[in-house]
Design an enzyme around this catalytic site. Structure first.
Site, short mmCIF file in Angstrom:
data_model
loop_
_atom_site.label_atom_id
_atom_site.label_comp_id
_atom_site.label_asym_id
_atom_site.label_seq_id
_atom_site.Cartn_x
_atom_site.Cartn_y
_atom_site.Cartn_z
N ASP A 186 0.79 -1.05 0.09
CA ASP A 186 -0.05 -0.04 0.00
C ASP A 186 0.78 1.17 -0.13
O ASP A 186 0.77 1.93 0.94
CB ASP A 186 -0.89 0.12 1.19
CG ASP A 186 -2.20 -0.93 0.96
OD1 ASP A 186 -2.28 -1.54 0.10
OD2 ASP A 186 -2.87 -1.09 1.99
N TYR A 243 -1.48 5.50 -1.43
CA TYR A 243 -2.81 5.67 -1.13
C TYR A 243 -3.55 6.62 -2.03
O TYR A 243 -3.14 7.62 -2.27
CB TYR A 243 -2.79 6.11 0.57
CG TYR A 243 -3.72 4.82 1.14
CD1 TYR A 243 -3.02 3.75 1.48
CD2 TYR A 243 -4.89 5.10 1.75
CE1 TYR A 243 -3.64 2.80 2.15
CE2 TYR A 243 -5.66 4.30 2.43
CZ TYR A 243 -4.82 3.02 2.64
OH TYR A 243 -5.53 1.84 3.38
N HIS A 275 -8.28 -6.16 9.90
CA HIS A 275 -8.24 -7.20 9.00
C HIS A 275 -8.26 -8.57 9.54
O HIS A 275 -8.67 -9.57 8.72
CB HIS A 275 -7.30 -7.22 7.80
CG HIS A 275 -7.73 -5.71 7.16
ND1 HIS A 275 -6.98 -4.70 7.17
CD2 HIS A 275 -8.57 -5.55 6.12
CE1 HIS A 275 -7.22 -3.64 6.47
NE2 HIS A 275 -8.08 -4.01 5.90
N HIS A 305 -0.74 -4.14 5.74
CA HIS A 305 -2.55 -4.44 5.69
C HIS A 305 -3.09 -3.73 7.07
O HIS A 305 -3.84 -2.85 6.84
CB HIS A 305 -2.51 -5.77 5.16
CG HIS A 305 -3.91 -5.82 4.97
ND1 HIS A 305 -4.44 -5.10 3.59
CD2 HIS A 305 -4.87 -6.79 5.20
CE1 HIS A 305 -5.66 -5.51 3.54
NE2 HIS A 305 -6.09 -6.45 4.16
N ASP A 306 -2.79 -4.32 7.97
CA ASP A 306 -3.59 -3.85 9.14
C ASP A 306 -2.72 -2.65 9.46
O ASP A 306 -1.46 -2.62 9.79
CB ASP A 306 -3.69 -4.92 10.45
CG ASP A 306 -5.02 -5.52 10.26
OD1 ASP A 306 -6.02 -4.75 9.99
OD2 ASP A 306 -4.96 -6.79 11.11
#
Length: 270
Positions: free
Chosen positions: A18, A21, A159, A185-186
């Protein structure tokens, strides 16, 4: 990060995905590359190679732009590939493209559009990825093995666990005695151990968006070693005898640390 990087005299930086963004890069000329990377990480100590994997938000943009070596003409630190290996002598780092494993991005993408160029047919792509990773891990002679992917395998965050990775990726990591699995991710910092193996699961997803609040939920509390619902980063120090992980908040204060001694060094030390 710059201050800690200088203190530790770091060799490189890893991004767990990521990277841009909210929807990746639109093209090679997207100003977000400078705005979110070049113009942010300006400290002298951070002018080192940045090894990056793709996250699910990156797949919402032009994936080939983010993977293009032409970005290195804009900033020579940038190294981003789907899955690759960095050999650092005593440690091998295996970067894994985890987004194509997750079913919901294909079945229920909602309003999002994902760039699957280079991934389809999906099952062939995943089979080849897993086979090549298994072979590379088995052939590795490094003392330490670290696997990096964007998605969680174990997580107490928003998540939670990624069931597709638990099913397909985790058995390969366990069979090959991987030391660390590092993910993003988290949007938190966390350390989870395992009752089934010696793998340590490290989440470093607090580089920007964080502070979810009240989102900790893990069904195996005996495995939960550390959780911080905020912004920060982690460092990994590797030597012949020791693997050491430290988590920091945005001010560089140590939040949590863990180390593992190489079994041969431990034997000779005794």
């Amino acid at each position: 990060m710059g201050e800690i990087g200088e203190k530790l005299d770091i060799d490189f930086v890893i991004s767990t995905g990521d990277n841009f963004y909210d929807n990746g890069l639109t093209s090679l000329h997207d100003p977000l590359f400078q705005d979110s990377f070049t113009n942010i990480y300006t400290a002298p100590s951070l002018q080192k190679p940045w090894y990056s994997v793709l996250g699910n938000h990156d797949y919402r943009g032009d994936v080939r732009a983010q993977l293009s070596p032409m970005l290195r003409a804009l900033d020579n630190r940038w190294v981003c590939m789907r899955s690759f290996i960095v050999n650092a002598e005593i440690v091998d780092l295996f970067f894994v493209d985890t987004t194509p494993f997750v079913d919901k991005y294909f079945i229920q993408p909602n309003k999002h559009v994902y760039d699957w160029s280079g991934v389809l047919p999906r099952q062939t792509y995943l089979n080849n990825l897993l086979k090549e990773l298994d072979v590379a891990l088995r052939e590795s002679v490094a003392k330490w093995k670290i696997v990096i992917g964007h998605h969680t395998i174990k997580s107490a965050g928003h998540h939670g666990n990624t069931i597709e990775l638990e099913k397909h990726l985790l058995p390969i990591l366990q069979a090959n005695e991987v030391d660390l699995y590092v993910n993003g991710h988290d949007h938190c910092l966390e350390h989870i151990s395992s009752v089934d193996s010696n793998i340590q699961f490290m989440t470093s997803g607090g580089g920007s968006k964080a502070w979810k609040g009240g989102d900790v939920n893990y069904v195996e509390p005996e495995e939960m070693r550390f959780y911080y619902d905020g912004q920060g980063f982690m460092s990994v120090h590797v030597s012949e005898a020791e693997l050491r992980v430290v988590f920091y908040d945005v001010f560089g204060h140590v939040l949590h640390h863990w180390k593992k001694t190489y079994k041969e060094a431990l034997y000779f030390a005794s």
